[in-house]
Design an enzyme around this catalytic site. Structure first.
Site, short mmCIF file in Angstrom:
data_model
loop_
_atom_site.label_atom_id
_atom_site.label_comp_id
_atom_site.label_asym_id
_atom_site.label_seq_id
_atom_site.Cartn_x
_atom_site.Cartn_y
_atom_site.Cartn_z
N SER A 12 0.84 -1.20 0.00
CA SER A 12 0.00 0.00 0.00
C SER A 12 0.88 1.25 0.00
O SER A 12 2.08 1.17 0.28
CB SER A 12 -0.91 -0.01 1.24
OG SER A 12 -0.15 -0.32 2.39
N GLU A 14 1.02 5.57 1.05
CA GLU A 14 0.39 6.61 1.88
C GLU A 14 0.66 8.00 1.31
O GLU A 14 1.76 8.30 0.87
CB GLU A 14 0.96 6.50 3.30
CG GLU A 14 0.40 7.54 4.26
CD GLU A 14 0.88 7.32 5.69
OE1 GLU A 14 0.82 6.17 6.18
OE2 GLU A 14 1.31 8.31 6.30
N ARG A 103 -4.60 7.59 17.30
CA ARG A 103 -4.85 8.61 18.32
C ARG A 103 -4.55 9.99 17.78
O ARG A 103 -5.31 10.92 17.94
CB ARG A 103 -3.98 8.34 19.56
CG ARG A 103 -4.28 9.29 20.70
CD ARG A 103 -3.21 9.29 21.75
NE ARG A 103 -1.99 9.93 21.29
CZ ARG A 103 -0.91 10.10 22.03
NH1 ARG A 103 -0.90 9.65 23.27
NH2 ARG A 103 0.16 10.70 21.55
N ASP A 105 -1.68 13.32 17.55
CA ASP A 105 -1.00 14.14 18.57
C ASP A 105 -1.64 15.51 18.55
O ASP A 105 -1.85 16.08 17.48
CB ASP A 105 0.49 14.28 18.25
CG ASP A 105 1.18 12.93 18.28
OD1 ASP A 105 1.14 12.28 19.33
OD2 ASP A 105 1.73 12.52 17.25
N PHE A 212 11.82 14.45 10.50
CA PHE A 212 10.75 13.45 10.73
C PHE A 212 11.15 12.51 11.87
O PHE A 212 10.36 12.18 12.73
CB PHE A 212 10.54 12.59 9.49
CG PHE A 212 9.78 13.27 8.38
CD1 PHE A 212 9.00 14.39 8.60
CD2 PHE A 212 9.85 12.76 7.09
CE1 PHE A 212 8.32 15.00 7.57
CE2 PHE A 212 9.16 13.36 6.05
CZ PHE A 212 8.40 14.48 6.28
N HIS A 262 4.19 -0.97 3.46
CA HIS A 262 3.36 0.24 3.34
C HIS A 262 4.33 1.39 3.08
O HIS A 262 5.17 1.70 3.94
CB HIS A 262 2.58 0.46 4.65
CG HIS A 262 1.73 1.69 4.67
ND1 HIS A 262 0.49 1.75 4.08
CD2 HIS A 262 1.95 2.91 5.23
CE1 HIS A 262 -0.03 2.97 4.28
NE2 HIS A 262 0.83 3.68 4.96
P1 FAD Z 1 -2.05 4.90 20.79
O1 FAD Z 1 -2.14 3.51 20.30
O2 FAD Z 1 -3.18 5.43 21.59
O3 FAD Z 1 -0.68 5.02 21.63
C1 FAD Z 1 -0.17 6.29 22.00
C2 FAD Z 1 0.63 6.16 23.29
O4 FAD Z 1 -0.25 5.89 24.38
C3 FAD Z 1 1.64 5.01 23.30
O5 FAD Z 1 2.78 5.43 24.00
C4 FAD Z 1 0.93 3.90 24.03
O6 FAD Z 1 1.82 2.99 24.67
C5 FAD Z 1 0.12 4.70 25.05
N1 FAD Z 1 -1.13 4.01 25.44
C6 FAD Z 1 -2.03 3.42 24.62
N2 FAD Z 1 -3.08 2.92 25.31
C7 FAD Z 1 -2.84 3.22 26.64
C8 FAD Z 1 -3.53 2.98 27.84
N3 FAD Z 1 -4.71 2.34 27.86
N4 FAD Z 1 -2.99 3.45 29.01
C9 FAD Z 1 -1.79 4.10 29.01
N5 FAD Z 1 -1.07 4.36 27.88
C10 FAD Z 1 -1.60 3.93 26.71
N6 FAD Z 1 -0.79 11.03 13.10
C11 FAD Z 1 -1.69 11.92 12.63
O7 FAD Z 1 -1.92 12.95 13.26
N7 FAD Z 1 -2.36 11.69 11.46
C12 FAD Z 1 -2.18 10.55 10.73
O8 FAD Z 1 -2.81 10.37 9.68
C13 FAD Z 1 -1.22 9.60 11.19
N8 FAD Z 1 -0.98 8.46 10.51
C14 FAD Z 1 -0.11 7.53 11.02
C15 FAD Z 1 0.06 6.32 10.35
C16 FAD Z 1 0.94 5.36 10.84
C17 FAD Z 1 1.10 4.06 10.10
C18 FAD Z 1 1.68 5.61 12.03
C19 FAD Z 1 2.65 4.59 12.55
C20 FAD Z 1 1.51 6.82 12.71
C21 FAD Z 1 0.60 7.78 12.23
N9 FAD Z 1 0.36 8.98 12.90
C22 FAD Z 1 -0.54 9.89 12.41
C23 FAD Z 1 1.10 9.29 14.12
C24 FAD Z 1 0.31 8.87 15.41
O9 FAD Z 1 -0.89 9.58 15.50
C25 FAD Z 1 1.20 9.18 16.61
O10 FAD Z 1 2.31 8.32 16.61
C26 FAD Z 1 0.50 9.21 17.96
O11 FAD Z 1 1.41 9.75 18.91
C27 FAD Z 1 0.08 7.84 18.48
O12 FAD Z 1 -0.96 7.33 17.79
P2 FAD Z 1 -1.45 5.81 18.06
O13 FAD Z 1 -2.65 5.60 17.25
O14 FAD Z 1 -0.31 4.89 17.90
O15 FAD Z 1 -1.83 5.95 19.62
#
Ligand code: FAD
Length: 283
Positions: A12, A14, A103, A105, A212, A262
């Protein structure tokens, strides 16, 4: 790595939503070129906390209008259940059935956390609202998410997200294949069973890559940095070296059983096309 070998490899690409007319025209040309490779889908990023959000919808709509499968990214930090419900419904109406759930940031200085704290809450919410309609991809971090206290804790949190209803994961980019292999083995030991597709960042620009990597916590090995520093502004040498290094990384990952790749294209086609051909990937 054994658990990954049972999954059919998927490839895929991005994009990010372009902000200008020129950017839109350039992305259209990129999509045209990359579509010739026959990737499984194109994904489009989504800004957390208000930026680029309309752009994601428009880009996804354009990809679909061109006859290709699109997977919008959705971030939940700073958002509300109502906003996510509306977004899911607009994507369902567009015929979308794959989503990258994150999630995100919060932008610096913003303190509105909204109604979701972590990505697993978004995954659970999407499942609750739309059942099995969407194939849900989530993010994974072979070198640990920067906020996590330890890799073990991060993997524990990753499992919660997977158990909430994710179908597959895409990793943050990395240049150290052992980080990926070890991560996958640790996930296997934690009974995390879904395809974990490596995210691949082409090396084309030293300053951009540094910036980055500082932001997302991806390590650039010293031997790569030393060479990039030596090339300075010699872009063609950086590209040639980058292509060699990343092609080798991808080939090793696939040979060991990674379930696809990806590509973080940065809206350009050249590097992904060159990698694709070097790897002999078929459409
Ligand atoms: P989570 O899975 O929620 O994790 C975030 C942090 O919280 C981690 O340190 C985890 O260990 C901790 N955590 C999770 N659950 C809990 C819990 N229950 N209790 C305590 N701690 C917990 N960002 C954007 O803004 N837009 C995008 O389109 C985007 N695309 C991305 C695509 C990919 C493939 C990747 C790898 C990253 C992307 N990001 C994007 C970046 C991402 O949003 C950030 O890395 C963000 O900081 C974490 O997102 P996450 O979904 O991994 O969060």
């Amino acid at each position: 790595m054994d658990s990954q070998k049972k999954f059919k490899p998927g490839f895929s690409c991005e994009f990010f939503p372009p902000k200008t007319e020129k950017g839109r025209a350039s992305l259209a040309a990129t999509i045209e070129e990359l579509s010739k490779l026959g990737p499984g889908y194109f994904s489009c990023t989504y800004g957390a906390g208000g930026t680029t959000q309309e752009g994601t919808y428009e880009t996804v709509r354009d990809i679909v209008a061109r006859g290709f499968q699109a997977a919008p990214h959705i971030t939940c930090i700073g958002s509300t259940r109502q906003k996510i419900t509306n977004l899911l419904s607009s994507y369902q109406q567009l015929g979308i059935n794959k989503i990258v759930a994150l999630r995100g940031d919060l932008p610096e200085g913003s303190d509105t956390a909204g109604e979701f704290k972590y990505a697993h809450e978004l995954v659970a919410f999407i499942r609750k609202q739309t059942g099995d309609h969407f194939h849900i991809e989530v993010a994974a971090y072979p070198e640990k998410h920067p906020e996590a206290v330890s890799l073990q804790q991060d993997i524990g949190n990753f499992k919660i997200k997977v158990d909430a209803g994710a179908n597959a994961a895409i990793t943050q980019y990395f240049f150290n294949r052992d980080a990926y292999f070890r991560f996958v083995d640790d996930c296997e030991a934690s009974k995390i069973e879904l395809p974990i597709v490596p995210g691949i960042m082409p090396i084309t620009n030293y300053k951009q890559l540094m910036s980055f990597s500082q932001g997302c916590g991806a390590e650039i090995p010293r031997w790569i940095l030393t060479r990039l520093e030596h090339f300075a502004d010699d872009l063609s040498s950086i590209r040639a070296f980058g292509l060699e290094v990343v092609s080798e990384l991808c080939a090793q990952l696939l040979a060991e059983g990674a379930p696809g790749l990806h590509f973080y294209t940065l809206n350009k086609s050249d590097s992904t096309v060159a990698l694709w051909h070097n790897l002999g990937l078929t459409t």
